[in-house]
Scaffold this motif. Structure first.
Motif, PDB file in Angstrom:
ATOM      1  N   ILE A 180     -49.778   8.659 -20.416  1.00 56.24           N
ATOM      2  CA  ILE A 180     -49.965   7.277 -19.967  1.00 56.24           C
ATOM      3  C   ILE A 180     -48.407   7.099 -19.292  1.00 56.24           C
ATOM      4  CG2 ILE A 180     -49.366   6.447 -22.165  1.00 56.24           C
ATOM      5  CD1 ILE A 180     -51.212   4.039 -21.213  1.00 56.24           C
ATOM      6  N   ASP A 181     -47.312   7.615 -20.241  1.00 54.22           N
ATOM      7  CA  ASP A 181     -46.090   7.426 -19.648  1.00 54.22           C
ATOM      8  C   ASP A 181     -45.847   7.910 -18.170  1.00 54.22           C
ATOM      9  OD1 ASP A 181     -45.324   5.866 -21.585  1.00 54.22           O
ATOM     10  OD2 ASP A 181     -44.475   7.570 -22.967  1.00 54.22           O
ATOM     11  N   SER A 182     -46.152   9.128 -17.981  1.00 51.51           N
ATOM     12  CA  SER A 182     -45.923   9.653 -16.531  1.00 51.51           C
ATOM     13  C   SER A 182     -46.756   9.190 -15.451  1.00 51.51           C
ATOM     14  CB  SER A 182     -46.241  11.299 -16.724  1.00 51.51           C
ATOM     15  OG  SER A 182     -47.652  11.577 -17.102  1.00 51.51           O
ATOM     16  N   MET A 183     -47.919   8.530 -15.819  1.00 54.09           N
ATOM     17  CA  MET A 183     -48.814   7.944 -14.815  1.00 54.09           C
ATOM     18  C   MET A 183     -48.115   6.812 -14.636  1.00 54.09           C
ATOM     19  SD  MET A 183     -51.562   9.970 -14.463  1.00 54.09           S
ATOM     20  CE  MET A 183     -50.373  11.320 -14.722  1.00 54.09           C
ATOM     21  N   ARG A 184     -47.687   5.903 -15.640  1.00 53.66           N
ATOM     22  CA  ARG A 184     -46.875   4.849 -15.436  1.00 53.66           C
ATOM     23  C   ARG A 184     -45.660   5.011 -14.213  1.00 53.66           C
ATOM     24  NH1 ARG A 184     -44.275   1.718 -20.308  1.00 53.66           N
ATOM     25  NH2 ARG A 184     -43.111   3.711 -20.181  1.00 53.66           N
ATOM     26  N   ASN A 185     -45.169   6.023 -14.835  1.00 55.80           N
ATOM     27  CA  ASN A 185     -43.732   6.450 -13.892  1.00 55.80           C
ATOM     28  C   ASN A 185     -44.427   6.865 -12.503  1.00 55.80           C
ATOM     29  OD1 ASN A 185     -42.045   5.986 -15.703  1.00 55.80           O
ATOM     30  ND2 ASN A 185     -42.202   8.128 -16.565  1.00 55.80           N
ATOM     31  N   LYS A 186     -45.550   7.282 -12.219  1.00 60.30           N
ATOM     32  CA  LYS A 186     -46.018   7.692 -10.979  1.00 60.30           C
ATOM     33  C   LYS A 186     -46.258   6.504 -10.210  1.00 60.30           C
ATOM     34  CE  LYS A 186     -47.933  12.346 -11.718  1.00 60.30           C
ATOM     35  NZ  LYS A 186     -49.049  13.161 -11.794  1.00 60.30           N
TER      36      LYS A 186
END
Length: 203
Positions: A180-186
């Motif tokens: 979820i964190d990497s998706m938010r950064n994307k």
């Protein structure tokens, strides 16, 4: 001199004098000399009338030149002020876009969803979708500084929104609790990237 009658022109008076001088008889010389003198007097009066009406020609030229210089200076000042205001406006819009990006990242804090049931998550997503629709209807979801036609602006707005939503849809297809964190950064990078791309179009 402009606006001076033809028979008061210096060249005409000179012709009258010349004819009088070339005259063989004294009466002819006398008559033409008197006429020439009368014309000189009339010329002087006419010149005085024009001076009283318009002023000295040198003063007029100086005044016109001064007014032209003042106008050119004022025009230059106005152009410089306009360009300075445009730069300030562009800087303010860039700062506003940056603040919106920060707010976007802070608003979507996915840690708020910890411990929620799937039903509660669906309810929150529904609320977010409603908020999104209301934002779109208000017209405040994209900052526009473009001077293009209304049709071109609307087309660019639609294109930017579709690009962002498509990118978000693709990112969220593979979302999970682990990434979820990497998706938010994307999503954040997508937001910033599209803003930079459409900045040249005043979006």
């Amino acid at each position: 001199m402009k606006n001076q009658k033809w028979y008061l022109q210096t060249w005409f008076i000179c012709i009258i004098f010349s004819v009088g001088i070339l005259g063989f008889a004294v009466p002819v010389f006398f008559i033409f000399s008197v006429v020439a003198v009368l014309l000189i007097i009339l010329q002087y009066k006419d010149a005085k009338r024009l001076r009283d009406k318009y002023g000295n020609i040198d003063e007029l030229d100086n005044n016109i030149h001064q007014l032209e210089s003042e106008y050119a200076q004022r025009r230059t000042n106005l152009v410089n002020e306009y360009q300075a205001e445009q730069k300030k406006l562009a800087a303010l819009k860039a700062e506003e876009a940056s603040l919106m990006a920060d707010l976007f990242i802070q608003h979507y804090n996915f840690s708020d969803y910890d411990g929620l049931t799937s039903e509660e998550c669906k309810n929150r997503l529904s609320i977010l979708k409603n908020d999104e629709q209301e934002l779109i209807k208000s017209g405040n979801y994209i900052l526009v500084s473009s001077t293009e036609s209304k049709k071109e602006i609307n087309n660019n707005v639609k294109q930017l929104l579709r690009c962002f939503n498509s990118e978000c849809d693709n990112i969220l297809l593979n979302i999970s609790a682990k990434n979820i964190d990497s998706m938010r950064n994307k999503i954040s990078k997508c937001f910033e990237s599209l803003n930079k791309i459409f900045e040249t179009d005043g979006m």
